[in-house]
Design a protein around this motif. Structure first.
Motif, PDB file in Angstrom:
ATOM      1  N   ARG A  35       0.553  -0.616  -0.444  1.00 18.50           N
ATOM      2  CA  ARG A  35       0.041   0.230  -0.275  1.00 18.50           C
ATOM      3  C   ARG A  35       1.109   0.940   0.187  1.00 18.50           C
ATOM      4  O   ARG A  35       1.745   1.605   1.017  1.00 18.50           O
ATOM      5  CB  ARG A  35      -0.804  -0.215   1.378  1.00 18.50           C
ATOM      6  CG  ARG A  35      -1.367   1.412   1.447  1.00 18.50           C
ATOM      7  CD  ARG A  35      -2.998   0.995   2.931  1.00 18.50           C
ATOM      8  NE  ARG A  35      -1.838   0.229   4.011  1.00 18.50           N
ATOM      9  CZ  ARG A  35      -2.182   0.937   5.204  1.00 18.50           C
ATOM     10  NH1 ARG A  35      -2.482   2.347   5.379  1.00 18.50           N
ATOM     11  NH2 ARG A  35      -1.394   0.333   6.058  1.00 18.50           N
ATOM     12  N   TYR A  37       0.248   5.807   0.621  1.00 17.48           N
ATOM     13  CA  TYR A  37      -0.302   6.680   1.018  1.00 17.48           C
ATOM     14  C   TYR A  37       0.369   8.049   0.629  1.00 17.48           C
ATOM     15  O   TYR A  37       1.488   7.611   1.372  1.00 17.48           O
ATOM     16  CB  TYR A  37      -1.473   6.557   2.071  1.00 17.48           C
ATOM     17  CG  TYR A  37      -0.737   6.274   2.826  1.00 17.48           C
ATOM     18  CD1 TYR A  37      -0.504   5.357   3.514  1.00 17.48           C
ATOM     19  CD2 TYR A  37      -0.671   7.549   4.454  1.00 17.48           C
ATOM     20  CE1 TYR A  37       0.248   4.755   4.608  1.00 17.48           C
ATOM     21  CE2 TYR A  37      -0.073   7.357   5.395  1.00 17.48           C
ATOM     22  CZ  TYR A  37       0.087   5.804   5.575  1.00 17.48           C
ATOM     23  OH  TYR A  37       0.859   6.101   7.316  1.00 17.48           O
ATOM     24  N   ARG A  48       0.519  14.364  12.256  1.00 18.45           N
ATOM     25  CA  ARG A  48       0.046  13.679  12.566  1.00 18.45           C
ATOM     26  C   ARG A  48       0.636  12.282  12.252  1.00 18.45           C
ATOM     27  O   ARG A  48       2.087  11.904  13.002  1.00 18.45           O
ATOM     28  CB  ARG A  48       0.375  13.025  10.219  1.00 18.45           C
ATOM     29  CG  ARG A  48      -0.032  13.968   9.583  1.00 18.45           C
ATOM     30  CD  ARG A  48      -1.904  14.072   9.919  1.00 18.45           C
ATOM     31  NE  ARG A  48      -2.095  13.569   9.650  1.00 18.45           N
ATOM     32  CZ  ARG A  48      -3.541  13.213   8.737  1.00 18.45           C
ATOM     33  NH1 ARG A  48      -3.844  13.654   8.234  1.00 18.45           N
ATOM     34  NH2 ARG A  48      -4.155  12.138   8.446  1.00 18.45           N
ATOM     35  N   HIS A  51       0.745   7.117  16.955  1.00 13.83           N
ATOM     36  CA  HIS A  51      -0.130   5.916  17.324  1.00 13.83           C
ATOM     37  C   HIS A  51       0.879   4.782  16.393  1.00 13.83           C
ATOM     38  O   HIS A  51       2.039   5.771  16.195  1.00 13.83           O
ATOM     39  CB  HIS A  51      -1.261   5.136  16.346  1.00 13.83           C
ATOM     40  CG  HIS A  51      -0.831   5.901  14.370  1.00 13.83           C
ATOM     41  ND1 HIS A  51      -0.580   5.312  13.770  1.00 13.83           N
ATOM     42  CD2 HIS A  51      -1.554   6.702  13.582  1.00 13.83           C
ATOM     43  CE1 HIS A  51      -0.368   5.422  13.056  1.00 13.83           C
ATOM     44  NE2 HIS A  51      -1.124   6.426  12.571  1.00 13.83           N
ATOM     45  N   ARG A  97       4.817   6.151  16.423  1.00 16.18           N
ATOM     46  CA  ARG A  97       5.931   6.876  15.421  1.00 16.18           C
ATOM     47  C   ARG A  97       4.655   8.398  15.089  1.00 16.18           C
ATOM     48  O   ARG A  97       2.896   8.026  14.915  1.00 16.18           O
ATOM     49  CB  ARG A  97       6.052   6.789  15.094  1.00 16.18           C
ATOM     50  CG  ARG A  97       5.219   5.952  13.232  1.00 16.18           C
ATOM     51  CD  ARG A  97       4.015   6.112  12.501  1.00 16.18           C
ATOM     52  NE  ARG A  97       3.753   6.338  11.505  1.00 16.18           N
ATOM     53  CZ  ARG A  97       2.909   7.111  10.425  1.00 16.18           C
ATOM     54  NH1 ARG A  97       2.296   7.825  11.370  1.00 16.18           N
ATOM     55  NH2 ARG A  97       2.435   6.352  10.157  1.00 16.18           N
TER      56      ARG A  97
HETATM   57  P1  TYD Z   1      -4.398   7.814   9.840  1.00  9.49           P
HETATM   58  O1  TYD Z   1      -3.551   6.576  10.048  1.00  9.49           O
HETATM   59  O2  TYD Z   1      -5.233   7.212  11.082  1.00  9.49           O
HETATM   60  O3  TYD Z   1      -4.430   9.456   9.768  1.00  9.49           O
HETATM   61  P2  TYD Z   1      -2.551   9.936  10.933  1.00  9.49           P
HETATM   62  O4  TYD Z   1      -1.782   9.663   9.890  1.00  9.49           O
HETATM   63  O5  TYD Z   1      -3.008  10.696  11.334  1.00  9.49           O
HETATM   64  O6  TYD Z   1      -3.373   9.393  11.946  1.00  9.49           O
HETATM   65  O7  TYD Z   1      -5.709   7.402   8.647  1.00  9.49           O
HETATM   66  C1  TYD Z   1      -6.487   8.917   8.941  1.00  9.49           C
HETATM   67  C2  TYD Z   1      -8.278   8.574   7.897  1.00  9.49           C
HETATM   68  O8  TYD Z   1      -7.582   8.305   6.828  1.00  9.49           O
HETATM   69  C3  TYD Z   1      -8.765   7.309   8.539  1.00  9.49           C
HETATM   70  O9  TYD Z   1     -10.159   7.887   8.833  1.00  9.49           O
HETATM   71  C4  TYD Z   1      -8.693   6.029   8.029  1.00  9.49           C
HETATM   72  C5  TYD Z   1      -7.845   6.950   6.816  1.00  9.49           C
HETATM   73  N1  TYD Z   1      -7.070   5.630   5.798  1.00  9.49           N
HETATM   74  C6  TYD Z   1      -7.493   4.969   5.091  1.00  9.49           C
HETATM   75  O10 TYD Z   1      -9.069   4.873   4.724  1.00  9.49           O
HETATM   76  N2  TYD Z   1      -6.660   4.081   4.563  1.00  9.49           N
HETATM   77  C7  TYD Z   1      -5.389   4.317   5.019  1.00  9.49           C
HETATM   78  O11 TYD Z   1      -4.533   2.898   4.344  1.00  9.49           O
HETATM   79  C8  TYD Z   1      -4.519   5.326   5.328  1.00  9.49           C
HETATM   80  C9  TYD Z   1      -2.974   4.898   6.148  1.00  9.49           C
HETATM   81  C10 TYD Z   1      -5.323   5.824   6.030  1.00  9.49           C
END
Ligand code: TYD
Length: 135
Positions: A35, A37, A48, A51, A97
């Motif tokens: 994956r 992103y 950001r 967790h 992290r």
């Molecule tokens: P999250 O990982 O919680 O963001 P942060 O970096 O702030 O911890 O992800 C934010 C939102 O995006 C959460 O609602 C879930 C969604 N998300 C996905 O649907 N797929 C993904 O691969 C990721 C990383 C996040």
């Protein structure tokens, strides 16, 4: 860092037409990419992450601009400043992290080893430390 977190330098093909870098799954990073992103348009001062993942491993690259990756292994915290598109931080599973100190127009690309799974997240630091100590 002895916990497996490391800065990995990627190949950089210098070219007067513009440089080129490469990430091959299980070649330049130690996991199969499942994956990808990216995080962008982060307002100044925002954070950001914050967790851990039970299974997911990741590799974080600053494709543009700069930001910090802060990793805590349950004992100590190390801050990595990323500002080059030819290196990144490998973060094994079970590391707390977060990403902060984003510059204007920075672009964080994250390669992940697993599908997205909400149940893979540990979102409370005390829960993380408890699970880490029980490993
Ligand atoms: P999250 O990982 O919680 O963001 P942060 O970096 O702030 O911890 O992800 C934010 C939102 O995006 C959460 O609602 C879930 C969604 N998300 C996905 O649907 N797929 C993904 O691969 C990721 C990383 C996040």
């Amino acid at each position: 860092m002895k916990n497996g977190v490391e800065i990995i330098n990627l190949p950089k093909i210098l070219d007067p037409r513009g440089n080129l870098s490469i990430i091959e799954s299980e070649v330049h990073i130690p996991f199969k990419i499942r994956r990808t992103y990216w995080i962008y348009d982060v307002p100044g001062g925002d954070v950001r992450g914050g967790h851990a993942y039970r299974d997911n491993e990741e590799f974080v690259v600053a494709l543009s601009g700069s930001f910090d990756v802060v990793v805590h292994d349950g004992v100590e915290e190390v801050r990595y400043h990323l500002n080059r598109s030819y290196n990144g931080v490998f973060i094994p599973k079970m590391m707390w992290r977060s990403l902060d100190n984003f510059s204007t127009n920075s672009l964080a690309m994250i390669l992940s080893s697993t599908d997205y799974s909400a149940s893979d997240y540990i979102r409370d630091f005390d829960d993380f430390k408890r699970e880490k100590n029980n490993e």
